[in-house]
Design an enzyme around this catalytic site. Structure first.
Site, short mmCIF file in Angstrom:
data_model
loop_
_atom_site.label_atom_id
_atom_site.label_comp_id
_atom_site.label_asym_id
_atom_site.label_seq_id
_atom_site.Cartn_x
_atom_site.Cartn_y
_atom_site.Cartn_z
N LYS A 1 -31.80 88.13 33.00
CA LYS A 1 -30.55 88.51 32.33
C LYS A 1 -30.53 88.01 30.89
O LYS A 1 -30.94 86.90 30.60
CB LYS A 1 -29.36 87.93 33.10
CG LYS A 1 -29.28 88.42 34.54
CD LYS A 1 -28.10 87.82 35.28
CE LYS A 1 -28.22 86.34 35.44
NZ LYS A 1 -27.18 85.75 36.31
N THR B 1 -15.74 85.36 29.61
CA THR B 1 -16.88 85.88 30.37
C THR B 1 -17.21 85.06 31.61
O THR B 1 -18.28 85.21 32.20
CB THR B 1 -18.13 85.93 29.47
OG1 THR B 1 -18.41 84.60 28.99
CG2 THR B 1 -17.91 86.85 28.27
N GLY C 1 -17.81 83.92 35.17
CA GLY C 1 -18.07 84.63 36.42
C GLY C 1 -18.94 85.85 36.30
O GLY C 1 -19.15 86.56 37.29
N THR C 2 -19.51 86.10 35.13
CA THR C 2 -20.33 87.31 34.97
C THR C 2 -21.58 87.27 35.85
O THR C 2 -21.96 88.28 36.44
CB THR C 2 -20.74 87.51 33.51
OG1 THR C 2 -21.28 86.29 32.99
CG2 THR C 2 -19.56 87.94 32.66
N GLY C 3 -22.24 86.10 35.92
CA GLY C 3 -23.46 86.01 36.73
C GLY C 3 -23.19 86.19 38.21
O GLY C 3 -23.91 86.92 38.90
N CYS C 4 -22.13 85.55 38.70
CA CYS C 4 -21.74 85.71 40.10
C CYS C 4 -21.38 87.16 40.40
O CYS C 4 -21.79 87.72 41.42
CB CYS C 4 -20.54 84.82 40.42
SG CYS C 4 -20.82 83.06 40.14
#
Length: 277
Positions: free
Chosen positions: A174, A207, A209-212
């Protein structure tokens, strides 16, 4: 068949990441979400104040309870916190025959802060990476996994290839932690196909929580029957839309907005317009 997805992750008391974000993501994909809690955090938009791990046996009991009765079409891991929980989760996933596993290797924050110790990192490599259908490291996690300093697109591609050799069937490096023109660009590698994934860049500081959300959206799309690459592309689109409706709440970094399918057409009518950043 009603699609079922399982999140194996920690709780975020602020509601922006962890199982809270995962279950919202599952719901907005029309996938029934189940969960196995690994740890409880006391956190908000400013930071994390406390983390308490659950016993590994309690984590396994949750996985077994869900898988033995409801079933699991796809699962994702988030914050596993320590080596003992990682080993237990890896064994439970194998025992329950969960093939569509998305591993979000929560080792380092997007800002570069290391979240787990060296023993846990080694355990992640040996026990979970070989079971991952899709691995979703951010820039800093990819650097730790493969030992390559990532600054360019070519670095991301080399990292994806090196991490693939560690066992996961697909790798998505990512680019949320990259800068300039590489910001938000992700690199996909499945052993044969190398692909660069890009959507529009959303200008927001909220932003959290974007990875979760991304890994949960991938798991949801896998549960819906999509191929790994199609699931990753659909998940990236979902996160981009959620960023457009990020919540400007708290005194720090607000979370992405999962409600966008409900409010994008008429937010004022639902009373939500004041929340959007």
């Amino acid at each position: 068949m009603i699609p079922i997805a399982l999140t194996i992750a920690g709780s975020d008391s602020g509601g922006g990441a962890g199982i809270q974000a995962d279950l919202r993501t599952f719901a907005f994909h029309r996938v029934h979400g189940t969960s196995a809690l690994t740890c409880v955090t006391a956190q908000n938009t400013v930071g994390v104040n406390r983390v308490d791990a659950l016993p590994a046996a309690a984590v396994v009991a949750q996985i077994d309870a869900v898988a033995s009765d409801i079933g699991v079409q796809a699962a994702k891991t988030g914050m596993l916190l320590n080596a003992e929980i990682m080993e237990a989760v890896a064994a439970a996933v194998q025992q329950q025959d969960i093939h569509q596993l998305v591993v979000d290797p929560v080792m380092v924050s997007r800002a570069g802060v290391v979240l787990i110790d060296e023993v846990a990192i080694a355990t992640l490599k040996t026990h979970l990476l070989p079971q991952a259908l899709i691995l979703t490291p951010n820039r800093y996690e990819a650097q730790i996994l493969c030992g390559i300093k990532i600054q360019t697109l070519e670095d991301m591609q080399n990292a994806a290839q090196n991490i693939f050799d560690m066992g996961p069937k697909n790798v998505l490096v990512k680019g949320g932690g990259m800068s300039d023109t590489l910001l938000g660009i992700d690199v996909w590698f499945d052993g044969q196909q190398m692909e660069t994934l890009k959507t529009e860049t959303v200008a927001t500081t909220n932003t959290h929580g974007t990875g979760c959300t991304l890994s949960a959206a991938i798991a949801a799309n896998l549960a819906l029957g999509k191929s790994p690459l199609a699931a990753a592309k659909a998940a990236k689109t979902y996160v981009t839309q959620a960023l457009k409706y990020a919540l400007d709440i708290g005194q720090g970094q607000g979370p992405v907005g999962h409600w966008f399918p409900l409010v994008s057409k008429a937010p004022e009518a639902l009373g939500f317009s004041r929340l959007w950043s």
